[in-house]
Design a protein around this motif. Structure first.
Motif, PDB file in Angstrom:
ATOM      1  N   GLU A   1       0.824  -1.214   0.000  1.00 24.10           N
ATOM      2  CA  GLU A   1       0.000   0.000   0.000  1.00 24.10           C
ATOM      3  C   GLU A   1       0.856   1.261   0.000  1.00 24.10           C
ATOM      4  OE1 GLU A   1      -2.486  -0.479   3.403  1.00 24.10           O
ATOM      5  OE2 GLU A   1      -3.930  -1.784   2.390  1.00 24.10           O
ATOM      6  N   LYS A   2       2.073   1.160   0.520  1.00 25.26           N
ATOM      7  CA  LYS A   2       2.973   2.308   0.556  1.00 25.26           C
ATOM      8  C   LYS A   2       3.709   2.517  -0.763  1.00 25.26           C
ATOM      9  CE  LYS A   2       3.710   2.415   5.539  1.00 25.26           C
ATOM     10  NZ  LYS A   2       3.041   3.725   5.685  1.00 25.26           N
ATOM     11  N   ARG A   3       3.361   1.726  -1.767  1.00 24.66           N
ATOM     12  CA  ARG A   3       3.928   1.856  -3.112  1.00 24.66           C
ATOM     13  C   ARG A   3       5.456   1.772  -3.106  1.00 24.66           C
ATOM     14  NH1 ARG A   3      -0.765   1.149  -3.701  1.00 24.66           N
ATOM     15  NH2 ARG A   3      -2.181   2.266  -5.110  1.00 24.66           N
ATOM     16  N   ILE A   4       5.962   0.803  -2.352  1.00 29.42           N
ATOM     17  CA  ILE A   4       7.407   0.587  -2.342  1.00 29.42           C
ATOM     18  C   ILE A   4       7.891   0.228  -3.743  1.00 29.42           C
ATOM     19  CG2 ILE A   4       7.599  -0.066   0.085  1.00 29.42           C
ATOM     20  CD1 ILE A   4       7.345  -2.991  -0.800  1.00 29.42           C
ATOM     21  N   ASP A   5       9.165   0.524  -4.020  1.00 28.52           N
ATOM     22  CA  ASP A   5       9.729   0.216  -5.335  1.00 28.52           C
ATOM     23  C   ASP A   5      10.136  -1.247  -5.460  1.00 28.52           C
ATOM     24  OD1 ASP A   5       9.408   2.839  -6.051  1.00 28.52           O
ATOM     25  OD2 ASP A   5      11.476   3.413  -5.643  1.00 28.52           O
ATOM     26  N   GLY A   6      10.407  -1.894  -4.332  1.00 26.65           N
ATOM     27  CA  GLY A   6      10.841  -3.286  -4.353  1.00 26.65           C
ATOM     28  C   GLY A   6      10.622  -3.931  -2.999  1.00 26.65           C
ATOM     29  N   LEU A   7      10.682  -5.253  -2.981  1.00 25.88           N
ATOM     30  CA  LEU A   7      10.379  -6.009  -1.771  1.00 25.88           C
ATOM     31  C   LEU A   7      11.375  -7.151  -1.606  1.00 25.88           C
ATOM     32  CD1 LEU A   7       8.326  -6.718   0.549  1.00 25.88           C
ATOM     33  CD2 LEU A   7       7.117  -8.114  -1.145  1.00 25.88           C
ATOM     34  N   ILE A   8      11.900  -7.283  -0.379  1.00 23.10           N
ATOM     35  CA  ILE A   8      12.742  -8.423  -0.026  1.00 23.10           C
ATOM     36  C   ILE A   8      12.021  -9.189   1.071  1.00 23.10           C
ATOM     37  CG2 ILE A   8      14.959  -9.196   0.900  1.00 23.10           C
ATOM     38  CD1 ILE A   8      16.242  -6.718  -0.281  1.00 23.10           C
ATOM     39  N   VAL A   9      11.798 -10.480   0.839  1.00 24.48           N
ATOM     40  CA  VAL A   9      11.029 -11.300   1.776  1.00 24.48           C
ATOM     41  C   VAL A   9      11.883 -12.441   2.307  1.00 24.48           C
ATOM     42  CG1 VAL A   9       9.000 -12.771   2.082  1.00 24.48           C
ATOM     43  CG2 VAL A   9       8.858 -10.776   0.598  1.00 24.48           C
ATOM     44  N   ALA A  10      12.029 -12.490   3.630  1.00 25.68           N
ATOM     45  CA  ALA A  10      12.551 -13.678   4.303  1.00 25.68           C
ATOM     46  C   ALA A  10      11.346 -14.340   4.949  1.00 25.68           C
ATOM     47  CB  ALA A  10      13.604 -13.301   5.340  1.00 25.68           C
ATOM     48  N   SER A  11      10.870 -15.421   4.384  1.00 23.82           N
ATOM     49  CA  SER A  11       9.602 -16.020   4.780  1.00 23.82           C
ATOM     50  C   SER A  11       9.638 -16.575   6.184  1.00 23.82           C
ATOM     51  CB  SER A  11       9.231 -17.140   3.802  1.00 23.82           C
ATOM     52  OG  SER A  11       8.162 -17.909   4.316  1.00 23.82           O
TER      53      SER A  11
ATOM     54  N   VAL B   1      12.627 -10.002  -4.192  1.00 27.15           N
ATOM     55  CA  VAL B   1      13.649 -11.025  -4.025  1.00 27.15           C
ATOM     56  C   VAL B   1      13.290 -11.821  -2.772  1.00 27.15           C
ATOM     57  CG1 VAL B   1      16.074 -11.485  -3.498  1.00 27.15           C
ATOM     58  CG2 VAL B   1      15.478  -9.705  -5.138  1.00 27.15           C
ATOM     59  N   ILE B   2      13.364 -13.136  -2.881  1.00 24.63           N
ATOM     60  CA  ILE B   2      13.172 -14.012  -1.729  1.00 24.63           C
ATOM     61  C   ILE B   2      14.557 -14.358  -1.196  1.00 24.63           C
ATOM     62  CG2 ILE B   2      12.090 -16.122  -0.883  1.00 24.63           C
ATOM     63  CD1 ILE B   2      10.172 -14.041  -2.144  1.00 24.63           C
ATOM     64  N   VAL B   3      14.725 -14.253   0.118  1.00 23.17           N
ATOM     65  CA  VAL B   3      16.038 -14.493   0.696  1.00 23.17           C
ATOM     66  C   VAL B   3      15.929 -15.476   1.858  1.00 23.17           C
ATOM     67  CG1 VAL B   3      15.902 -12.525   2.275  1.00 23.17           C
ATOM     68  CG2 VAL B   3      18.133 -13.343   1.571  1.00 23.17           C
ATOM     69  N   ASP B   4      16.924 -16.320   1.991  1.00 22.19           N
ATOM     70  CA  ASP B   4      17.068 -17.287   3.086  1.00 22.19           C
ATOM     71  C   ASP B   4      16.186 -18.513   2.914  1.00 22.19           C
ATOM     72  OD1 ASP B   4      18.204 -18.071   5.703  1.00 22.19           O
ATOM     73  OD2 ASP B   4      16.144 -17.837   6.385  1.00 22.19           O
ATOM     74  N   ARG B   5      14.885 -18.353   2.796  1.00 21.97           N
ATOM     75  CA  ARG B   5      13.972 -19.488   2.706  1.00 21.97           C
ATOM     76  C   ARG B   5      13.177 -19.402   1.415  1.00 21.97           C
ATOM     77  NH1 ARG B   5      11.414 -19.135   8.907  1.00 21.97           N
ATOM     78  NH2 ARG B   5      13.398 -18.874   9.970  1.00 21.97           N
ATOM     79  N   GLY B   6      13.384 -20.343   0.506  1.00 17.58           N
ATOM     80  CA  GLY B   6      12.669 -20.334  -0.752  1.00 17.58           C
ATOM     81  C   GLY B   6      11.187 -20.609  -0.559  1.00 17.58           C
ATOM     82  N   LEU B   7      10.391 -20.184  -1.533  1.00 15.09           N
ATOM     83  CA  LEU B   7       8.943 -20.403  -1.500  1.00 15.09           C
ATOM     84  C   LEU B   7       8.563 -21.261  -2.701  1.00 15.09           C
ATOM     85  CD1 LEU B   7       7.741 -16.819  -0.535  1.00 15.09           C
ATOM     86  CD2 LEU B   7       7.720 -18.845   0.917  1.00 15.09           C
ATOM     87  N   GLU B   8       8.113 -22.470  -2.422  1.00 12.90           N
ATOM     88  CA  GLU B   8       7.790 -23.411  -3.489  1.00 12.90           C
ATOM     89  C   GLU B   8       6.656 -22.884  -4.353  1.00 12.90           C
ATOM     90  OE1 GLU B   8       6.614 -28.153  -4.018  1.00 12.90           O
ATOM     91  OE2 GLU B   8       7.054 -27.309  -2.035  1.00 12.90           O
ATOM     92  N   GLY B   9       6.863 -22.963  -5.657  1.00 11.75           N
ATOM     93  CA  GLY B   9       5.830 -22.558  -6.605  1.00 11.75           C
ATOM     94  C   GLY B   9       5.883 -21.094  -7.003  1.00 11.75           C
ATOM     95  N   LEU B  10       6.828 -20.333  -6.432  1.00 15.25           N
ATOM     96  CA  LEU B  10       6.931 -18.912  -6.766  1.00 15.25           C
ATOM     97  C   LEU B  10       8.147 -18.676  -7.655  1.00 15.25           C
ATOM     98  CD1 LEU B  10       5.888 -15.993  -6.273  1.00 15.25           C
ATOM     99  CD2 LEU B  10       7.517 -15.862  -4.381  1.00 15.25           C
ATOM    100  N   ASP B  11       7.927 -18.119  -8.831  1.00  8.77           N
ATOM    101  CA  ASP B  11       9.018 -17.805  -9.752  1.00  8.77           C
ATOM    102  C   ASP B  11       9.496 -16.392  -9.461  1.00  8.77           C
ATOM    103  OD1 ASP B  11      10.830 -17.869 -11.819  1.00  8.77           O
ATOM    104  OD2 ASP B  11       9.358 -17.278 -13.341  1.00  8.77           O
ATOM    105  N   ALA B  12      10.506 -16.289  -8.606  1.00  7.69           N
ATOM    106  CA  ALA B  12      11.027 -14.981  -8.215  1.00  7.69           C
ATOM    107  C   ALA B  12      12.525 -15.093  -7.989  1.00  7.69           C
ATOM    108  CB  ALA B  12      10.337 -14.485  -6.947  1.00  7.69           C
ATOM    109  N   ASP B  13      13.203 -13.974  -8.010  1.00 15.26           N
ATOM    110  CA  ASP B  13      14.630 -13.963  -7.702  1.00 15.26           C
ATOM    111  C   ASP B  13      14.844 -14.521  -6.297  1.00 15.26           C
ATOM    112  OD1 ASP B  13      15.247 -12.759 -10.144  1.00 15.26           O
ATOM    113  OD2 ASP B  13      15.017 -10.743  -9.329  1.00 15.26           O
TER     114      ASP B  13
END
Length: 339
Positions: free
Chosen positions: A113-123, A142-154
């Motif tokens: 909602e804050k219209r960030i330019d990018g997102l880094i997720v450690a699930s 970008v997903i970091v540390d823990r991958g998320l199955e089924g998600l095509d992302a960096d």
């Protein structure tokens, strides 16, 4: 709080001219620029980031979602991300989900909602709906540390399975055969991969470990302490592979309380190489790679994605290595082969 119209009135010019000076959207004379800057300084005027982002269609802001900000691993990771972003003109909004999938989803919604330019997720793990929810997000991520199955992302992460394999093989090479494991929550992919690496090393060595030697915990020193208390109560193992350094630190405490000497009576190896692992006693042997560099790598991948959205998905799996310290030693009785 001063407004752009206050600045314009003090400078004796139109507020649209002030806007051009602030946003550098049109050349103005040196005299006008100096008047505007003097008025801004006099009034302590702070330009509206929201208004500027609406015009520029960018907020120069990155969202970072971590599962546990109390864990030094994620604190160091966040620092690496923040350092790289700051050097490249971005600020970072940090959100801590407390390993709670509901809180994780709530923060994700707030960040978008804050219209960030990018997102880094450690699930936080254990959230089967997160990958599906992120799949519809158009914000670069970008997903970091823990991958998320089924998600095509960096993706940027350590090779968890290989690191655990290295740690266990290190204990085996020191002559240990009764090697227990204290892992993280079984529902998380990190814990699963690290347990798999531990089991692979034992299988290659022809060593069978009973299930009661493989304990599930959480990735905290309290969890490591409580699990170690069970392992060390009766017939303690000669070595313990801790699923992360925080677990390993808890193991060291439990051993000290029982007068079990590390490493002469019990070898302990961790995973991650957090800074704290260097300063506990004895200093913790561990497996890892620079966490700060991992964070910088994640930020680098994200900023590249923001600049060039059409790039192919980038998957970076970082190879860890053994960090030798003082908490592991050859099994008593097999020292001669190491002389």
């Amino acid at each position: 709080m001063a407004t752009i119209k206050d600045v314009a009135a003090l400078a004796g010019i139109s507020y649209t001219t002030v806007s051009h000076v602030v946003n550098k959207t049109r050349p103005v004379s040196e005299e006008v620029r100096l008047k505007v800057e003097a008025a801004i300084n006099s009034l302590d005027y702070v330009p509206s980031a929201v208004a500027r982002s609406l015009k520029a269609k960018t907020t120069a802001t990155i969202g970072l979602l971590v599962p546990n900000s109390l864990n030094p691993y994620f604190a160091e990771l966040a620092r690496g991300i923040e350092d790289y972003c700051e050097r490249n003109g971005y600020c970072v909004i940090l959100c801590n989900s407390d390993d709670n999938p509901d809180k994780q989803r709530s923060y994700l919604r707030v960040l978008l909602e804050k219209r960030i330019d990018g997102l880094i997720v450690a699930s936080a793990g254990g959230d089967s709906g997160l990958a599906q929810g992120l799949a519809g997000v158009r914000t670069p991520m970008v997903i970091v540390d823990r991958g998320l199955e089924g998600l095509d992302a960096d993706l940027v992460r350590i090779d968890h399975e290989y690191g655990a394999y290295l740690a266990t093989r290190h204990l085996l090479e020191l002559g240990h055969r009764d090697i227990a494991s204290i892992g993280g929550p079984a529902h998380t992919s990190v814990a699963q991969m690290r347990l798999a690496g531990y089991c692979r090393a034992l299988k290659e060595a022809g060593v069978e470990v009973p299930s009661e030697r493989m304990l599930e915990s959480d990735f905290t020193s309290t969890g490591g302490y409580n699990a170690a208390a069970i392992l060390l109560e009766k017939n303690p193992p000669s070595a313990i592979f801790a699923g992360n350094d925080m677990i390993g630190i808890g193991v060291l405490r439990a051993a000290a309380e029982r007068n079990i000497r590390v490493p002469s009576e019990l070898s302990v190896i961790g995973f991650d190489d957090i800074q704290m692992s260097r300063y506990v006693y004895p200093a913790l042997t561990t497996v890892g790679q620079s966490i700060l560099q991992l964070g910088e790598m994640a930020a680098e991948v994200l900023l590249r994605r923001i600049a060039t959205p059409e790039l192919a998905t980038d998957q970076r799996i970082v190879t860890p290595s053994i960090v030798m310290r003082e908490s592991t030693a050859p099994l008593a009785g097999v020292f001669d082969q190491y002389r």
